[in-house]
Motif scaffolding. Structure first.
Motif, PDB file in Angstrom:
ATOM      1  N   LEU A  19      -9.255  -9.949   3.701  1.00 55.29           N
ATOM      2  CA  LEU A  19      -9.196  -8.529   4.747  1.00 55.29           C
ATOM      3  C   LEU A  19     -10.408  -8.433   5.347  1.00 55.29           C
ATOM      4  N   ASP A  20     -10.649  -7.582   6.207  1.00 54.85           N
ATOM      5  CA  ASP A  20     -11.718  -7.388   7.112  1.00 54.85           C
ATOM      6  C   ASP A  20     -13.020  -7.010   6.112  1.00 54.85           C
ATOM      7  N   ASP A  21     -12.755  -5.636   5.173  1.00 54.23           N
ATOM      8  CA  ASP A  21     -13.695  -5.205   4.699  1.00 54.23           C
ATOM      9  C   ASP A  21     -13.295  -4.326   3.313  1.00 54.23           C
ATOM     10  N   ARG A  22     -14.152  -3.821   2.639  1.00 50.37           N
ATOM     11  CA  ARG A  22     -13.823  -3.240   1.225  1.00 50.37           C
ATOM     12  C   ARG A  22     -12.800  -2.203   1.465  1.00 50.37           C
ATOM     13  N   ALA A  23     -12.960  -1.474   2.510  1.00 53.85           N
ATOM     14  CA  ALA A  23     -12.087  -0.156   2.648  1.00 53.85           C
ATOM     15  C   ALA A  23     -10.478  -0.721   3.013  1.00 53.85           C
ATOM     16  N   GLU A  24     -10.590  -1.927   3.802  1.00 56.99           N
ATOM     17  CA  GLU A  24      -9.221  -2.528   4.157  1.00 56.99           C
ATOM     18  C   GLU A  24      -8.536  -3.047   2.852  1.00 56.99           C
ATOM     19  N   VAL A  25      -9.357  -3.486   1.714  1.00 58.68           N
ATOM     20  CA  VAL A  25      -8.907  -4.007   0.497  1.00 58.68           C
ATOM     21  C   VAL A  25      -8.374  -2.863  -0.051  1.00 58.68           C
ATOM     22  N   ASP A  26      -9.034  -1.717  -0.518  1.00 58.03           N
ATOM     23  CA  ASP A  26      -8.595  -0.565  -0.938  1.00 58.03           C
ATOM     24  C   ASP A  26      -7.371   0.153  -0.332  1.00 58.03           C
ATOM     25  N   ARG A  27      -7.293   0.109   0.949  1.00 55.38           N
ATOM     26  CA  ARG A  27      -6.094   0.734   1.582  1.00 55.38           C
ATOM     27  C   ARG A  27      -4.915  -0.143   1.401  1.00 55.38           C
ATOM     28  N   PHE A  28      -5.211  -1.404   1.516  1.00 59.45           N
ATOM     29  CA  PHE A  28      -4.021  -2.374   1.157  1.00 59.45           C
ATOM     30  C   PHE A  28      -3.500  -2.272  -0.426  1.00 59.45           C
ATOM     31  N   THR A  29      -4.453  -2.264  -1.127  1.00 59.59           N
ATOM     32  CA  THR A  29      -4.209  -2.152  -2.550  1.00 59.59           C
ATOM     33  C   THR A  29      -3.544  -0.756  -3.153  1.00 59.59           C
ATOM     34  N   GLU A  30      -4.192   0.145  -2.408  1.00 61.97           N
ATOM     35  CA  GLU A  30      -3.549   1.580  -2.836  1.00 61.97           C
ATOM     36  C   GLU A  30      -1.911   1.642  -2.130  1.00 61.97           C
ATOM     37  N   ALA A  31      -1.734   1.172  -1.127  1.00 61.95           N
ATOM     38  CA  ALA A  31      -0.360   1.069  -0.551  1.00 61.95           C
ATOM     39  C   ALA A  31       0.503   0.217  -1.444  1.00 61.95           C
ATOM     40  N   ALA A  32      -0.108  -0.901  -1.895  1.00 61.49           N
ATOM     41  CA  ALA A  32       0.789  -1.540  -2.761  1.00 61.49           C
ATOM     42  C   ALA A  32       1.147  -0.738  -4.100  1.00 61.49           C
ATOM     43  N   LEU A  33       0.299  -0.074  -4.467  1.00 58.65           N
ATOM     44  CA  LEU A  33       0.430   0.751  -5.787  1.00 58.65           C
ATOM     45  C   LEU A  33       1.612   1.972  -5.417  1.00 58.65           C
ATOM     46  N   GLU A  34       1.048   2.568  -4.386  1.00 53.50           N
ATOM     47  CA  GLU A  34       2.119   3.841  -3.950  1.00 53.50           C
ATOM     48  C   GLU A  34       3.644   3.253  -3.658  1.00 53.50           C
ATOM     49  N   ALA A  35       3.865   1.963  -3.364  1.00 54.96           N
ATOM     50  CA  ALA A  35       5.193   1.446  -3.132  1.00 54.96           C
ATOM     51  C   ALA A  35       5.893   0.748  -4.469  1.00 54.96           C
ATOM     52  N   GLY A  36       5.174   0.837  -5.661  1.00 55.31           N
ATOM     53  CA  GLY A  36       5.857   0.401  -6.675  1.00 55.31           C
ATOM     54  C   GLY A  36       5.277  -0.793  -7.340  1.00 55.31           C
ATOM     55  N   GLY A  37       3.783  -1.155  -6.777  1.00 57.45           N
ATOM     56  CA  GLY A  37       3.022  -2.391  -7.354  1.00 57.45           C
ATOM     57  C   GLY A  37       2.443  -1.943  -8.670  1.00 57.45           C
ATOM     58  N   ARG A  38       1.839  -2.817  -9.450  1.00 59.04           N
ATOM     59  CA  ARG A  38       1.185  -2.546 -10.427  1.00 59.04           C
ATOM     60  C   ARG A  38      -0.376  -3.200 -10.429  1.00 59.04           C
ATOM     61  N   GLU A  39      -1.540  -2.255 -10.715  1.00 56.83           N
ATOM     62  CA  GLU A  39      -2.834  -2.911 -10.609  1.00 56.83           C
ATOM     63  C   GLU A  39      -2.989  -3.992 -11.742  1.00 56.83           C
ATOM     64  N   LEU A  40      -3.698  -5.020 -11.556  1.00 56.46           N
ATOM     65  CA  LEU A  40      -3.976  -6.072 -12.520  1.00 56.46           C
ATOM     66  C   LEU A  40      -5.144  -5.955 -13.253  1.00 56.46           C
ATOM     67  N   HIS A  41      -6.368  -5.516 -12.385  1.00 59.99           N
ATOM     68  CA  HIS A  41      -7.493  -5.363 -13.079  1.00 59.99           C
ATOM     69  C   HIS A  41      -8.454  -4.288 -12.132  1.00 59.99           C
ATOM     70  N   GLU A  42      -9.580  -3.902 -12.700  1.00 60.18           N
ATOM     71  CA  GLU A  42     -10.451  -3.073 -12.131  1.00 60.18           C
ATOM     72  C   GLU A  42     -10.978  -3.687 -10.737  1.00 60.18           C
ATOM     73  N   PRO A  43     -11.676  -2.997  -9.647  1.00 68.24           N
ATOM     74  CA  PRO A  43     -12.030  -3.697  -8.574  1.00 68.24           C
ATOM     75  C   PRO A  43     -13.317  -4.627  -8.958  1.00 68.24           C
ATOM     76  N   GLU A  44     -13.334  -5.329  -8.335  1.00 69.02           N
ATOM     77  CA  GLU A  44     -14.436  -6.469  -8.541  1.00 69.02           C
ATOM     78  C   GLU A  44     -15.434  -6.568  -7.531  1.00 69.02           C
ATOM     79  N   ASP A  45     -16.646  -6.180  -7.602  1.00 70.57           N
ATOM     80  CA  ASP A  45     -17.424  -6.346  -6.463  1.00 70.57           C
ATOM     81  C   ASP A  45     -18.684  -7.168  -6.927  1.00 70.57           C
ATOM     82  N   MET A  46     -18.792  -8.207  -6.273  1.00 71.45           N
ATOM     83  CA  MET A  46     -19.835  -9.221  -6.649  1.00 71.45           C
ATOM     84  C   MET A  46     -20.918  -9.221  -5.584  1.00 71.45           C
ATOM     85  N   GLY A  47     -21.113  -7.996  -4.709  1.00 70.59           N
ATOM     86  CA  GLY A  47     -22.164  -8.222  -3.720  1.00 70.59           C
ATOM     87  C   GLY A  47     -21.752  -8.642  -2.429  1.00 70.59           C
ATOM     88  N   PHE A  48     -21.378  -9.914  -2.348  1.00 68.09           N
ATOM     89  CA  PHE A  48     -20.927 -10.633  -1.107  1.00 68.09           C
ATOM     90  C   PHE A  48     -19.345 -10.665  -1.045  1.00 68.09           C
TER      91      PHE A  48
END
Length: 142
Positions: free
Chosen positions: A79-108
């Protein structure tokens, strides 16, 4: 013709799976969909085929794993950026998905992970290739 990828996923309920993938931004391609499967378009070149387990079994003689209890593959989408990753994942969780792990930030690179209602794993990520190249070059000079 452009090269494309079609990820085929076995699902318990085609309608439920279709609704989930539409909720996270995929578009259903009616031309290649029916009661046995939905063709879901992510882009012009990336497609996910949601196939009933019975229909999926016509493509293989192997046992079909249950992705809720076994892992056969993990699928990553850039995806294009961190915000889009968060929006995409939050949409998945709201639609019935399950989060697998905490967000991972490796800088790059920033990533998250979730499963769809059938247990298929997805890892949306955003990566700054230039930042990775700079960090690698800095590390090489030490």
């Amino acid at each position: 013709m452009a090269r494309m990828i079609f990820v085929n996923l076995p699902v318990e309920d085609v309608a439920r799976a279709t609704a989930f993938y539409q909720a996270i931004g995929f578009t259903k391609n009616e031309q290649f969909s029916n009661e046995r499967g939905s063709a879901m378009d992510w882009s012009d070149d990336i497609h996910v085929m949601l196939l009933s387990r019975d229909f999926f079994s016509t493509f293989t003689t192997k046992r079909i794993v249950d992705p809720r209890t076994e892992t056969g593959a993990l699928h990553a989408l850039s995806l294009d950026d961190r915000a889009e990753v968060d929006r995409f994942t939050e949409a998945a969780l709201e639609a019935g998905g399950r989060e697998l792990h905490e967000p991972e930030d490796m800088g790059f690179m920033y990533s998250r992970g979730f499963e769809d209602p059938d247990g298929n794993g997805w890892g949306p990520f955003a990566m700054d290739v230039a930042a990775h190249a700079a960090a690698t070059a800095e590390g090489a000079g030490q």
